[in-house]
Design a protein around this motif. Structure first.
Motif: not given
Ligand SMILES: Nc1ncnc2c1ncn2[C@@H]1O[C@H](COP(=O)(O)O)[C@@H](O)[C@H]1O
Ligand SMILES: Cc1cc2nc3c(=O)[nH]c(=O)nc-3n(C[C@H](O)[C@H](O)[C@H](O)COP(=O)(O)OP(=O)(O)OC[C@H]3O[C@@H](n4cnc5c(N)ncnc54)[C@H](O)[C@@H]3O)c2cc1C
Lengths: 321, 269
Positions: B11, B39, B42, B66, B105, B124, B127, B132-135
């Motif tokens: 992702t 990112n 990523d 996304l 997401k 990752g 982001a 969020f550190g949660a996706t």
């Molecule tokens: N819009 C996005 N498109 C693709 N991957 C995403 C997206 N948002 C978050 N991710 C993936 O989820 C990880 C954690 O993101 P987050 O939970 O938003 O901090 C990121 O490092 C990406 O690998």
């Protein structure tokens, strides 16, 4: 009404966020007119529960399953506990392990999730304060739901004190072993190597503002001229420019020198976690809005490539050309 | 025996970085003050996947993003670094939704995981913009994969589909964990040395497939973008700073700092 807060331990010890989450949980419970329940999973649950029985805790549910954290066990245990007690709010620490189960628990329970809260207001609709863009801005997110999950940032709420009269009882849950598909095989500590930055009185700490490995001698020159020890933020270590034992922060070392000079470091929360206890913090940074300015005692808002050579000169040294 | 083929889904988010001086308009920093980039976390995840594909035959690396059309520049960068093809998901319903929280997401990425059926998903840890550190973990739960968060070392056994990882805990402690596949691993910076895209890589990236899917294409309803979590304000935090800011030219400010350090007895002379 119930707020269920999850505690954390590692290698036989409760971790500080466990006591902070009691404070945050009590705030939330007061706003919701709810009881505060704690979950204690794994390890010496009875010993932990006794220590967690602080002012404001109404009940403690223990699950004696395994010695150490395992996210599959945590996810199953918390999900079952939430199904039994139907909490209005589920609080979890925004720690490395918290982030290893909180999104799964929220998903399993179909609860909206907001992570890394630095503040909240639960009178009426839940409003959570978070940071964005590395702490340069704050945001408010509203959660329109009857029940929600929230992870809270460490070191934002004080640790709970006093002695409580919580009811401590085992929570009965059968862990489905076939759904435990990860196993913790052990722990390792990053070696401390040739220097111990935690012993230094003065640290000159370098961050991504230095741009290139070729520029590092400039900051080394400053450390030498001051008789200080060189440390760094994470990207410098990630790039392999300095050894891991130089890294200050959440996943590096916690340092408390007399003077900490942050050169080209933004002050991300994970960095600040490792140096905010320094007596005097001096920041050299081109960005007047960098979060490091919030904790700095003195600052020079200027280009390090202009300021550091002048500093070295002041101390009778010579800046590398 | 034919070697088993392995598919790794990475992702990839295009994140916004804010200039030193900026203004907020409405619910975000004004676009004039934003720069977009891959990112950081990523970048390490892409590198990890590409290294796995270079180490054995028959590993396909697919990226998923996304994001609006603008993010294709970032996606091409990931392709130039060695990913084989890319998927981009976007829709008017997402553009109009405002904040995409981690759960939303995860729901969207889950549809791509279900279509692609990867053996391993790398995300990752966080982001860099909304953090969020949660996706990643939310996605794992959603698709019934196993997972591990904050991985700074990976030893992947493709035949057994088991990942032996190190999870980077606080305070310099690492947890050694085995994770059964299919799994989602959230990748921490420092796990490898991300490469720079070569000119050849950049040229090749132009020809690699980049498929764009709407919600409809993924069999999703616009309601997937509805979330109980909404962004309602963004503001510059009230400065907690009581720092003394030394003003002047570099030699003047250096002099102030030097005088201070001498007065404190930090340095002699
Ligand atoms: N819009 C996005 N498109 C693709 N991957 C995403 C997206 N948002 C978050 N991710 C993936 O989820 C990880 C954690 O993101 P987050 O939970 O938003 O901090 C990121 O490092 C990406 O690998
Ligand atoms: C789970 C986890 C654990 C982490 N653990 C740690 C940790 O232990 N330690 C740690 O440090 N980070 C850690 N991080 C990373 C952290 O989130 C930040 O990414 C990191 O601290 C940023 O380092 P930096 O300040 O050097 O870089 P940046 O954030 O990129 O900041 C660079 C700064 O330099 C300034 N600058 C640029 N050019 C100049 C110039 N010419 N002169 C003066 N100033 C200039 C910029 O204004 C900016 O403020 C962790 C992250 C996660 C998710």
């Amino acid at each position: 009404m119930t707020v269920l807060a999850v505690t954390e331990h590692r290698r036989g010890k409760l971790r500080t966020p466990s006591f902070e989450i009691i404070t945050a949980g009590r705030d939330l419970a007061d706003a919701l007119d709810a009881e505060l329940h704690l979950a204690v999973i794994g390890g010496d649950v009875n010993g932990f529960a006794d220590r967690l029985n602080r002012d404001g805790v109404d009940a403690i549910h223990t699950v004696a399953e395994g010695e150490e954290f395992n996210h599959d066990v945590y996810t199953q245990a918390i999900t079952a506990m939430a199904e039994a007690h139907d909490p209005d709010a589920l609080l979890m620490p925004n720690t490395v392990n918290g982030l290893d189960y909180a999104p799964a628990v929220a998903g399993a329970l179909d609860l909206p999730l907001v992570t890394d809260a630095v503040d909240f207001d639960a009178e009426g609709t839940l409003e959570v304060t978070r940071e964005q863009y590395g702490g340069k801005v704050e945001t408010t997110v509203d959660v329109e739901a009857d029940a929600f999950a929230l992870t809270i940032r460490p070191a934002e709420w004080p640790v709970a004190e006093g002695t409580g009269d919580a009811e401590i009882a085992p929570f009965d849950v059968t862990i489905d072993e076939s759904a435990v598909r990860s196993s913790v095989e052990g722990f390792e500590e990053v070696g401390s190597g040739d220097v111990d930055i935690t012993e230094a009185d003065v640290l000159v700490s370098v961050g991504r503002g230095i741009e290139e490995e070729e520029n590092l001698p400039l900051v080394e020159g400053l450390a030498d001229a001051l008789g200080a020890t060189l440390s760094s933020s994470r990207p410098i270590v990630d790039n392999g420019w300095l050894a891991k034992n130089r890294q200050v922060g959440q996943s590096g070392k916690v340092v408390t020198p007399d003077v900490y000079i942050a050169v080209g470091i933004s002050g991300a929360v994970q960095h600040v976690a490792g140096m905010k206890g320094s007596d005097t913090i001096i920041a050299i940074n081109t960005d007047p809005n960098a979060p490091i300015m919030d904790i700095a005692d003195y600052a020079i808002v200027d280009d390090l490539f202009d300021v550091v050579p002048e500093l070295i000169k002041q101390f009778g040294g010579q800046a590398p050309s | 025996m034919e070697p088993m083929s392995t598919k790794i889904l990475v992702t990839v988010k295009e994140v916004a970085e804010v200039d030193d001086e900026f203004e907020i308009s409405g619910l975000d920093v004004d676009d004039r003050y934003l720069e977009y980039d891959l990112n950081e976390w990523d970048d390490y995840a892409v590198e990890e996947a590409v290294q796995l594909s270079e180490a054995s035959d028959d590993v396909e690396v697919v990226t998923v993003t996304l994001g609006p059309e603008r993010s294709e520049e970032t996606i091409r960068m990931a392709l130039a670094k060695g990913a084989d093809r890319a998927v981009r998901v976007w829709d008017d319903a997402l553009a109009n939704a405002g904040l995409l929280d981690a759960t939303t997401k995860a729901d969207l990425l889950a549809a791509v995981v279900e279509a692609e059926e990867p053996d391993l998903v790398l995300t990752g840890v966080q982001a860099a913009d909304d953090s969020f550190g949660a996706t990643g973990v939310a996605l794992a739960e959603r698709v019934g994969f196993e997972w591990a968060a904050v991985v700074n070392d990976l030893d992947y056994d493709a035949d057994a589909n088991v990942s032996s990882v190190r999870r980077e805990l606080e305070g310099g402690v690492e947890e050694l964990t085995d994770v059964e596949g299919p799994a989602v691993l959230t990748i921490q910076t420092g796990i490898n040395e991300p490469r720079y895209a070569s000119l050849r890589g950049i040229r090749q990236a132009q020809r690699k497939p980049l498929d764009v899917h709407t919600l409809d294409d993924l069999g999703l309803d616009a309601s997937v973008a509805d979330s109980p979590v909404t962004l309602t304000s963004m503001y510059e935090p009230e400065s907690e700073s009581d720092a003394v800011v030394w003003e002047g030219s570099p030699d003047e400010t250096a002099d102030e700092l030097a005088t201070f350090l001498r007065e404190q007895g930090v340095v002699e002379g």
